[in-house]
Design a protein around this motif. Structure first.
Motif, PDB file in Angstrom:
ATOM      1  N   SER A 277       0.810  -1.219   0.000  1.00 31.39           N
ATOM      2  CA  SER A 277       0.000   0.000   0.000  1.00 31.39           C
ATOM      3  C   SER A 277       0.842   1.266   0.000  1.00 31.39           C
ATOM      4  O   SER A 277       0.351   2.343  -0.354  1.00 31.39           O
ATOM      5  N   GLY A 278       2.103   1.141   0.427  1.00 33.33           N
ATOM      6  CA  GLY A 278       2.945   2.326   0.580  1.00 33.33           C
ATOM      7  C   GLY A 278       2.580   3.147   1.795  1.00 33.33           C
ATOM      8  O   GLY A 278       3.104   4.245   2.001  1.00 33.33           O
ATOM      9  N   MET A 279       1.668   2.632   2.605  1.00 29.45           N
ATOM     10  CA  MET A 279       1.224   3.306   3.819  1.00 29.45           C
ATOM     11  C   MET A 279       1.679   2.491   5.033  1.00 29.45           C
ATOM     12  O   MET A 279       2.107   1.341   4.910  1.00 29.45           O
ATOM     13  N   GLN A 280       1.575   3.092   6.203  1.00 29.24           N
ATOM     14  CA  GLN A 280       1.821   2.321   7.413  1.00 29.24           C
ATOM     15  C   GLN A 280       0.791   1.201   7.511  1.00 29.24           C
ATOM     16  O   GLN A 280      -0.345   1.327   7.030  1.00 29.24           O
ATOM     17  N   VAL A 281       1.179   0.125   8.162  1.00 28.45           N
ATOM     18  CA  VAL A 281       0.215  -0.949   8.430  1.00 28.45           C
ATOM     19  C   VAL A 281      -0.940  -0.397   9.251  1.00 28.45           C
ATOM     20  O   VAL A 281      -2.099  -0.763   9.043  1.00 28.45           O
ATOM     21  N   PHE A 282      -0.622   0.520  10.159  1.00 27.86           N
ATOM     22  CA  PHE A 282      -1.632   1.245  10.934  1.00 27.86           C
ATOM     23  C   PHE A 282      -1.530   2.723  10.548  1.00 27.86           C
ATOM     24  O   PHE A 282      -0.863   3.504  11.225  1.00 27.86           O
ATOM     25  N   PRO A 283      -2.173   3.106   9.457  1.00 28.01           N
ATOM     26  CA  PRO A 283      -1.979   4.462   8.928  1.00 28.01           C
ATOM     27  C   PRO A 283      -2.490   5.536   9.877  1.00 28.01           C
ATOM     28  O   PRO A 283      -3.591   5.445  10.419  1.00 28.01           O
ATOM     29  N   GLY A 284      -1.657   6.522  10.073  1.00 29.98           N
ATOM     30  CA  GLY A 284      -2.023   7.631  10.946  1.00 29.98           C
ATOM     31  C   GLY A 284      -1.557   7.483  12.372  1.00 29.98           C
ATOM     32  O   GLY A 284      -1.634   8.442  13.153  1.00 29.98           O
ATOM     33  N   PHE A 285      -1.043   6.288  12.729  1.00 30.69           N
ATOM     34  CA  PHE A 285      -0.556   6.112  14.094  1.00 30.69           C
ATOM     35  C   PHE A 285       0.816   6.770  14.237  1.00 30.69           C
ATOM     36  O   PHE A 285       1.733   6.502  13.454  1.00 30.69           O
ATOM     37  N   THR A 286       0.935   7.608  15.246  1.00 31.33           N
ATOM     38  CA  THR A 286       2.200   8.280  15.533  1.00 31.33           C
ATOM     39  C   THR A 286       2.529   8.094  17.009  1.00 31.33           C
ATOM     40  O   THR A 286       1.700   8.431  17.863  1.00 31.33           O
ATOM     41  N   PRO A 287       3.697   7.552  17.329  1.00 27.34           N
ATOM     42  CA  PRO A 287       4.054   7.417  18.749  1.00 27.34           C
ATOM     43  C   PRO A 287       4.079   8.771  19.435  1.00 27.34           C
ATOM     44  O   PRO A 287       4.247   9.813  18.781  1.00 27.34           O
ATOM     45  N   PRO A 288       3.914   8.800  20.729  1.00 27.72           N
ATOM     46  CA  PRO A 288       3.937  10.071  21.464  1.00 27.72           C
ATOM     47  C   PRO A 288       5.230  10.835  21.207  1.00 27.72           C
ATOM     48  O   PRO A 288       6.309  10.239  21.137  1.00 27.72           O
ATOM     49  N   THR A 289       5.112  12.130  21.088  1.00 21.91           N
ATOM     50  CA  THR A 289       6.313  12.937  20.882  1.00 21.91           C
ATOM     51  C   THR A 289       7.114  13.071  22.174  1.00 21.91           C
ATOM     52  O   THR A 289       8.329  13.273  22.137  1.00 21.91           O
ATOM     53  N   THR A 290       6.434  12.945  23.312  1.00 19.87           N
ATOM     54  CA  THR A 290       7.109  12.994  24.605  1.00 19.87           C
ATOM     55  C   THR A 290       6.878  11.680  25.324  1.00 19.87           C
ATOM     56  O   THR A 290       5.759  11.404  25.784  1.00 19.87           O
ATOM     57  N   LEU A 291       7.915  10.853  25.389  1.00 22.25           N
ATOM     58  CA  LEU A 291       7.807   9.561  26.050  1.00 22.25           C
ATOM     59  C   LEU A 291       8.075   9.694  27.545  1.00 22.25           C
ATOM     60  O   LEU A 291       8.693  10.659  28.002  1.00 22.25           O
ATOM     61  N   TYR A 292       7.617   8.719  28.288  1.00 12.71           N
ATOM     62  CA  TYR A 292       7.850   8.672  29.736  1.00 12.71           C
ATOM     63  C   TYR A 292       9.363   8.640  29.997  1.00 12.71           C
ATOM     64  O   TYR A 292      10.113   7.956  29.278  1.00 12.71           O
ATOM     65  N   PRO A 293       9.862   9.367  30.999  1.00  9.68           N
ATOM     66  CA  PRO A 293      11.312   9.466  31.213  1.00  9.68           C
ATOM     67  C   PRO A 293      12.034   8.127  31.340  1.00  9.68           C
ATOM     68  O   PRO A 293      13.150   7.973  30.819  1.00  9.68           O
ATOM     69  N   ASP A 294      11.413   7.152  32.017  1.00  9.46           N
ATOM     70  CA  ASP A 294      12.087   5.863  32.222  1.00  9.46           C
ATOM     71  C   ASP A 294      12.289   5.093  30.921  1.00  9.46           C
ATOM     72  O   ASP A 294      13.078   4.142  30.880  1.00  9.46           O
ATOM     73  N   ASN A 295      11.578   5.475  29.868  1.00  9.15           N
ATOM     74  CA  ASN A 295      11.694   4.752  28.599  1.00  9.15           C
ATOM     75  C   ASN A 295      13.061   4.912  27.958  1.00  9.15           C
ATOM     76  O   ASN A 295      13.469   4.067  27.157  1.00  9.15           O
TER      77      ASN A 295
END
Length: 511
Positions: A450-468
């Protein structure tokens, strides 16, 4: 002296209490366990749904879960851990022993299904778990087993259940089983189909392994649910708090939850060439101005949305409203909740067939998955006279005729279509499987077809939890009050004391 001795012996015989018997009928264990098998994934869904961006809660700050973190010194996200080891725990052991001793092969088969389910959900959420030493009352410290071993045990239990549920000899008795079987009313043939369904789900999780066998997945699906009539659903009488749907407004667990931009984008035409999904207006909630919007998990609260633009809660009301009013979809006091559905299994079959290059089978299963979920939505909105109208035959036909949804030829199918539609079919209840799917595709993998993400439109959080440490979440830490308080030695052996343990990839999602 002899009389006194006899009297003392009787007085001290504490194991014979007519008001609290130590032995009960084997089937009496079942109903409470079925409640937790369906309900505990929803408890944890309050948190997993935020990892997978199904739902979020607008607040004054971004939550730890929206940032793919965890709550330190808390049991949040570990209800299934608690229920597998405690609510089922010794109760399931006792039911299994009694059923076997009494040759109740149907009940024993059900017990094996529940045991397999427990290991499946626990290892999929937490990774390494305690299997071999579980429910050992002589131990105070428990050693963890690898996820590979847990999966082997799951398939072993399901294969044993499949054999048992085909037996008709001994004390097999639908009437006896039906007394406490609140899911299938004692019908062992439907439990047999569920066992095959769980086997298909488990086998499909091997998709990134060299040992993955899509033909085995398809074979298991073909022996499982034949239609939505086989769906594993739990009824809720709604007479008191504990027999009300966990999602119901009366329970008060989700009053503030709102849908996300991600799920709205999958249904409002943004991701699929303008095709508006008729299910959107039956499972999602509009804003007061009638427009369907979702919240951005990277924005605090409602952001710049006006009161009229802010999405209503999952029940369809502004603020925390909806008490004693008609709900929506599964978000209602008496709406039935599923453990597994026909549509879910058809998408599993579609993915497996797609991966082995059988595009015709993949398209047929995919189409059946979409079509049957429309029927599922209609059925749930009739459970308690919920507010949404039924999806008409004309609406359904028009949607299925859209080439943006159902390709005109098998060659037009893609993983993007399959996995996005599976996400929609599981939205709101299938939290464990949604998260497993996302991790199997690394959240943002691109589908070459498809040339798209498998889950189109999903974007990980721009600010992750500090422990990550900048890494995406891969598992939930084991239950705090049993493991981090009492079993730290066991955790230390698997690296579970590390602050970023929740970012360690699972064995099953690795090549």
């Amino acid at each position: 002296m002899a009389l006194t001795s006899a009297s003392c012996n009787e007085f001290l015989d504490v194991n014979n209490n007519p008001n609290g018997p130590q032995t009960v009928s084997a089937n009496l264990y079942l109903a409470p366990m079925l409640h937790w098998v369906v309900t505990s994934p929803q408890f944890d869904g309050r948190f997993v749904a935020r990892y997978t961006q199904q739902l979020t809660v607008p607040g004054t700050v971004l939550s730890t879960w929206d940032r793919m973190g965890y709550d330190p010194s808390s049991d949040n996200g570990a209800q299934q851990w608690r229920d597998v080891y405690w609510s089922l725990g010794q109760n399931l052991v006792d039911m299994t022993k009694l059923a076997e001793a009494e040759e109740r092969w149907d009940l024993l088969g059900v017990a094996k299904v529940l045991k397999a389910w427990g290991w499946q959900v626990t290892t999929d959420l937490h990774g390494e778990i305690i299997v071999k030493e579980a429910i050992d009352q002589s131990k105070f410290i428990f050693n963890y087993d690898s996820q590979e071993y847990a999966y082997q045990e799951i398939l072993k239990l399901l294969n044993e259940a499949i054999v048992l549920l085909q037996r008709t000899d001994g004390a097999v008795d639908q009437t006896y089983l039906a007394r406490t079987d609140k899911m299938y009313n004692g019908d062992r043939t439907k439990w047999l189909k569920l066992a095959y369904g769980l086997k298909a789900l488990s086998l499909n999780h091997y998709s990134r392994k060299a040992s993955y066998k899509p033909t085995d997945v398809i074979a298991a699906v073909n022996l499982s649910f034949a239609s939505g009539a086989d769906d594993a659903l739990l009824k809720f009488p709604g007479t008191q708090n504990d027999d009300i749907n966990f999602w119901g407004r009366t329970r008060g667990n989700f009053n503030a939850y709102r849908q996300t931009q991600f799920v709205v984008g999958l249904m409002n035409g943004t991701q699929f060439a303008g095709a508006v999904d008729p299910r959107m207006s039956r499972i999602l909630s509009p804003s007061p101005d009638g427009v369907y919007r979702g919240l951005d998990v990277n924005v605090v609260g409602f952001g710049a949305l006006t009161a009229a633009q802010q999405p209503n809660n999952v029940y369809g009301y502004a603020g925390t409203g909806g008490l004693a009013l008609p709900g929506r979809y599964i978000f209602d006091d008496k709406a039935r909740l599923p453990l597994m559905t026909y549509s879910q299994l058809q998408f599993i079959k579609a993915e497996a067939a797609y991966k082995m290059g059988d595009m015709a089978t993949a398209l047929a299963a995919y189409t059946a998955g979409v079509s049957s979920h429309i029927d599922f939505v209609n059925a749930r909105n009739l459970d308690n006279g919920q507010a949404p109208t039924q999806i008409s035959s004309a609406e359904k036909s028009a949607f299925l005729a859209s080439p943006a949804i159902i390709p005109t030829s098998p060659a037009g199918l893609s993983l993007t279509r399959i996995m996005s539609q599976k996400y929609i079919a599981q939205w709101g209840w299938g939290h464990n499987e949604i998260w497993m799917d996302m991790r199997r595709y690394n959240y943002t993998d691109v589908d070459p077809a498809s040339g798209m993400q498998v889950f189109p439109g999903f974007t990980p959080p721009t600010t992750l939890y500090p422990d990550n440490g900048g890494k995406i979440v891969q598992r939930i830490r084991p239950r705090f009050n049993s493991e981090y308080v009492w079993n730290r030695a066991g955790l230390e052996a698997i690296g579970g004391l590390a602050l970023d343990y929740h970012t360690k990839p699972l064995w099953i999602t690795q090549p």
